[in-house]
Design a protein around this motif. Structure first.
Motif, PDB file in Angstrom:
ATOM      1  N   GLN A 134       0.840  -1.200   0.000  1.00  0.00           N
ATOM      2  CA  GLN A 134       0.000   0.000   0.000  1.00  0.00           C
ATOM      3  C   GLN A 134       0.874   1.248   0.000  1.00  0.00           C
ATOM      4  N   ASN A 135       0.317   2.345  -0.527  1.00  0.00           N
ATOM      5  CA  ASN A 135       1.017   3.621  -0.472  1.00  0.00           C
ATOM      6  C   ASN A 135       1.048   4.134   0.959  1.00  0.00           C
ATOM      7  N   SER A 136       2.166   4.708   1.361  1.00  0.00           N
ATOM      8  CA  SER A 136       2.295   5.204   2.720  1.00  0.00           C
ATOM      9  C   SER A 136       1.426   6.440   2.934  1.00  0.00           C
ATOM     10  N   SER A 137       0.791   6.500   4.086  1.00  0.00           N
ATOM     11  CA  SER A 137      -0.028   7.665   4.444  1.00  0.00           C
ATOM     12  C   SER A 137       0.783   8.678   5.246  1.00  0.00           C
ATOM     13  N   LEU A 138       2.037   8.370   5.528  1.00  0.00           N
ATOM     14  CA  LEU A 138       2.893   9.247   6.315  1.00  0.00           C
ATOM     15  C   LEU A 138       3.638  10.233   5.423  1.00  0.00           C
ATOM     16  N   LYS A 139       3.885  11.417   5.938  1.00  0.00           N
ATOM     17  CA  LYS A 139       4.717  12.407   5.257  1.00  0.00           C
ATOM     18  C   LYS A 139       6.174  12.146   5.640  1.00  0.00           C
ATOM     19  N   SER A 210       1.801  11.813  11.982  1.00  0.00           N
ATOM     20  CA  SER A 210       1.455  11.718  10.565  1.00  0.00           C
ATOM     21  C   SER A 210       2.689  11.864   9.675  1.00  0.00           C
ATOM     22  N   TYR A 211       3.872  11.911  10.293  1.00  0.00           N
ATOM     23  CA  TYR A 211       5.106  12.063   9.514  1.00  0.00           C
ATOM     24  C   TYR A 211       6.225  11.286  10.198  1.00  0.00           C
ATOM     25  N   LEU A 212       7.329  11.119   9.480  1.00  0.00           N
ATOM     26  CA  LEU A 212       8.515  10.511  10.069  1.00  0.00           C
ATOM     27  C   LEU A 212       9.751  11.089   9.435  1.00  0.00           C
ATOM     28  N   VAL A 213      10.870  10.947  10.116  1.00  0.00           N
ATOM     29  CA  VAL A 213      12.157  11.424   9.631  1.00  0.00           C
ATOM     30  C   VAL A 213      13.060  10.215   9.407  1.00  0.00           C
ATOM     31  N   VAL A 214      13.666  10.138   8.222  1.00  0.00           N
ATOM     32  CA  VAL A 214      14.577   9.044   7.888  1.00  0.00           C
ATOM     33  C   VAL A 214      15.792   9.617   7.173  1.00  0.00           C
ATOM     34  N   GLU A 215      16.825   8.829   7.081  1.00  0.00           N
ATOM     35  CA  GLU A 215      17.970   9.167   6.251  1.00  0.00           C
ATOM     36  C   GLU A 215      17.763   8.574   4.872  1.00  0.00           C
ATOM     37  N   CYS A 216      18.148   9.325   3.848  1.00  0.00           N
ATOM     38  CA  CYS A 216      18.014   8.800   2.486  1.00  0.00           C
ATOM     39  C   CYS A 216      18.915   7.578   2.303  1.00  0.00           C
ATOM     40  N   GLU A 217      18.357   6.547   1.713  1.00  0.00           N
ATOM     41  CA  GLU A 217      19.108   5.329   1.414  1.00  0.00           C
ATOM     42  C   GLU A 217      18.814   4.897  -0.014  1.00  0.00           C
ATOM     43  N   SER A 218      19.712   4.105  -0.573  1.00  0.00           N
ATOM     44  CA  SER A 218      19.428   3.513  -1.874  1.00  0.00           C
ATOM     45  C   SER A 218      18.418   2.391  -1.694  1.00  0.00           C
ATOM     46  N   LYS A 219      17.950   1.836  -2.787  1.00  0.00           N
ATOM     47  CA  LYS A 219      16.961   0.764  -2.685  1.00  0.00           C
ATOM     48  C   LYS A 219      17.521  -0.428  -1.914  1.00  0.00           C
ATOM     49  N   ARG A 220      18.808  -0.671  -2.094  1.00  0.00           N
ATOM     50  CA  ARG A 220      19.437  -1.795  -1.398  1.00  0.00           C
ATOM     51  C   ARG A 220      20.301  -1.263  -0.275  1.00  0.00           C
ATOM     52  N   LEU A 221      20.152  -1.831   0.895  1.00  0.00           N
ATOM     53  CA  LEU A 221      20.896  -1.414   2.078  1.00  0.00           C
ATOM     54  C   LEU A 221      21.570  -2.647   2.656  1.00  0.00           C
ATOM     55  N   GLY A 222      22.833  -2.826   2.293  1.00  0.00           N
ATOM     56  CA  GLY A 222      23.513  -4.059   2.688  1.00  0.00           C
ATOM     57  C   GLY A 222      22.889  -5.248   1.985  1.00  0.00           C
ATOM     58  N   ARG A 223      22.378  -6.195   2.764  1.00  0.00           N
ATOM     59  CA  ARG A 223      21.795  -7.409   2.176  1.00  0.00           C
ATOM     60  C   ARG A 223      20.275  -7.345   2.056  1.00  0.00           C
ATOM     61  N   VAL A 224      19.693  -6.223   2.449  1.00  0.00           N
ATOM     62  CA  VAL A 224      18.235  -6.121   2.398  1.00  0.00           C
ATOM     63  C   VAL A 224      17.820  -5.033   1.412  1.00  0.00           C
ATOM     64  N   LEU A 226      14.771  -2.118   0.484  1.00  0.00           N
ATOM     65  CA  LEU A 226      13.633  -1.359   0.995  1.00  0.00           C
ATOM     66  C   LEU A 226      12.379  -1.702   0.208  1.00  0.00           C
ATOM     67  N   PRO A 227      11.232  -1.847   0.880  1.00  0.00           N
ATOM     68  CA  PRO A 227       9.979  -2.064   0.158  1.00  0.00           C
ATOM     69  C   PRO A 227       9.766  -0.959  -0.874  1.00  0.00           C
ATOM     70  N   VAL A 228       9.298  -1.326  -2.054  1.00  0.00           N
ATOM     71  CA  VAL A 228       9.236  -0.398  -3.184  1.00  0.00           C
ATOM     72  C   VAL A 228       8.451   0.865  -2.854  1.00  0.00           C
ATOM     73  N   LYS A 229       7.268   0.720  -2.298  1.00  0.00           N
ATOM     74  CA  LYS A 229       6.436   1.897  -2.056  1.00  0.00           C
ATOM     75  C   LYS A 229       6.958   2.739  -0.901  1.00  0.00           C
ATOM     76  N   PHE A 230       7.632   2.130   0.035  1.00  0.00           N
ATOM     77  CA  PHE A 230       8.300   2.883   1.097  1.00  0.00           C
ATOM     78  C   PHE A 230       9.422   3.714   0.486  1.00  0.00           C
ATOM     79  N   TYR A 231      10.198   3.098  -0.391  1.00  0.00           N
ATOM     80  CA  TYR A 231      11.296   3.809  -1.053  1.00  0.00           C
ATOM     81  C   TYR A 231      10.762   4.955  -1.907  1.00  0.00           C
ATOM     82  N   ASP A 232       9.689   4.705  -2.631  1.00  0.00           N
ATOM     83  CA  ASP A 232       9.094   5.752  -3.463  1.00  0.00           C
ATOM     84  C   ASP A 232       8.623   6.930  -2.616  1.00  0.00           C
ATOM     85  N   GLN A 236       9.689  11.044  -2.721  1.00  0.00           N
ATOM     86  CA  GLN A 236       8.689  12.093  -2.900  1.00  0.00           C
ATOM     87  C   GLN A 236       8.556  13.000  -1.677  1.00  0.00           C
ATOM     88  N   GLY A 237       9.278  12.687  -0.606  1.00  0.00           N
ATOM     89  CA  GLY A 237       9.152  13.448   0.624  1.00  0.00           C
ATOM     90  C   GLY A 237       9.919  14.752   0.604  1.00  0.00           C
TER      91      GLY A 237
END
Length: 352
Positions: A134-139, A210-224, A226-232, A236-237
């Motif tokens: 699902q698309n994230s509802s968080l900013k 209704s929001y969160l703060v993260v550090e920008c990461e590439s789609k791949r972080l080590g061996r894992v 990021l979920p596609v829609k979370f990354y998207d 867009q944030g």
């Protein structure tokens, strides 16, 4: 009393104690975050019962399983009774089948009330999978910047101050470069990483943010990954540039990495992964600096490579929604927190 409970209903329990009755191998691969492992069958026993089930008959497999489990029951019950003092118990196996049912039945006979997760871990995993579809509802507020500017320090301080923060590198046990896993231990499986991320997002939603703060990461972080829609949603944030002086960045990185036991040999081993990119001659130069303990020169030289790779400005830029200097960290935090308060869509803010 045995009560069936769905994954959706788990949020109604206060401080549940999850008990994973699968084998230690299944538990290590992935489980519900915070779950305790109490195997009814260990790896070898489970494999033997499984072989009997497929090659002989389900009836004989159940009898074989009973022989393995029966001697363990007193200790299993004693352990669960101890855990039950800490909160409501939720037992689960792979599909909510025989293993959780067997232990729940014995516990019920002994007067221990338990919940049994309907559908087991498989149902929990499906819930996590569906959530990330699902698309994230968080900013999203996303920290960007070159290596060593202190983005993780900012996240740590923001979290202390009550802001909704997720440290993706901490969840992945990786800092996002060839040196990313130094001193951080074994990486989680993809399923475990997604479960941890799902759990963190659940806490943020439960606190009304209704929001969160993260550090920008590439789609791949080590061996894992990021979920596609979370990354998207990250892309867009609101994009926040963090920058700092080269000397500050060098000092920060030296402090961070030299705290790792046997740091120099590990860094030299990681350098080998850059052999094709930098060339053998450059790798030898780097190793010579490390052997001579010229850590500042080594780190400064390596920053030239990473700055060119990532391409972030080392000064304020109108290409980003907001820029903050880390030359004075306390001032940077105050400035950033002021910006977050101003820009968030609601008034949930930090919690005390």
């Amino acid at each position: 009393m045995i009560r069936e409970i769905t994954v959706e209903e788990l949020e109604n329990l206060e401080n549940p104690i999850f008990v994973d009755v699968r084998s230690e191998g299944e538990y290590r691969e992935a489980t519900i975050p915070g779950a305790l492992n109490l195997p009814l069958l260990n790896n070898e026993e489970r494999a033997q019962v499984g072989t009997t089930y497929t090659q002989t008959s389900p009836k004989l497999a159940r009898e074989e399983g009973l022989k393995f489990i029966s001697p363990k029951l007193p200790n299993l019950v004693q352990q669960v009774e101890h855990w039950s003092e800490q909160g409501p118990l939720v037992l689960f196996c792979w599909r909510g089948g025989m293993r959780s049912k067997a232990l729940a039945t014995v516990l019920d006979l002994m007067g221990v009330s338990v919940y049994r997760l309907k559908g087991g871990y498989k149902a929990y995993r499906k819930t996590v999978f569906d959530f990330f579809e699902q698309n994230s509802s968080l900013k999203f507020f996303v920290l960007r910047g070159n290596t060593g500017v202190g983005k993780t320090e900012i996240l740590t301080q923001l979290k202390r101050d009550g802001y909704p923060v997720i440290d993706l590198e901490k969840l992945a046990n990786n800092r996002g470069s060839v040196f990313g896993d130094l001193g951080l231990g074994a990486p989680p499986s993809q399923k475990t990483f997604e479960a941890l991320l799902y759990d963190e997002l659940g806490k943020i939603r439960a606190n009304g943010h209704s929001y969160l703060v993260v550090e920008c990461e590439s789609k791949r972080l080590g061996r894992v990954t990021l979920p596609v829609k979370f990354y998207d949603a990250m892309q867009q944030g609101t994009q926040i540039l963090v920058y700092d002086s080269i000397p500050n960045r060098v000092n920060r990185l030296i402090k961070e990495y030299t705290e790792i036991p046997e740091a120099i040999p590990q860094i030299q081993a990681a350098l080998l992964r850059l052999d094709k990119t930098l060339g053998q001659k450059k790798i030898e130069e780097y190793n010579s600096l490390l052997d001579g303990n010229h850590l500042a020169n080594f780190t400064g030289n390596l920053l030239d490579y990473y700055d060119a790779l990532y391409g972030y400005p080392n000064e304020a830029s109108f290409d980003y929604d907001f820029s903050v200097s880390q030359c004075y960290p306390e001032h940077a935090i105050r400035e950033l927190e002021g910006y977050l308060v101003e820009r968030r869509d609601d008034q949930d803010g930090p919690t005390s």
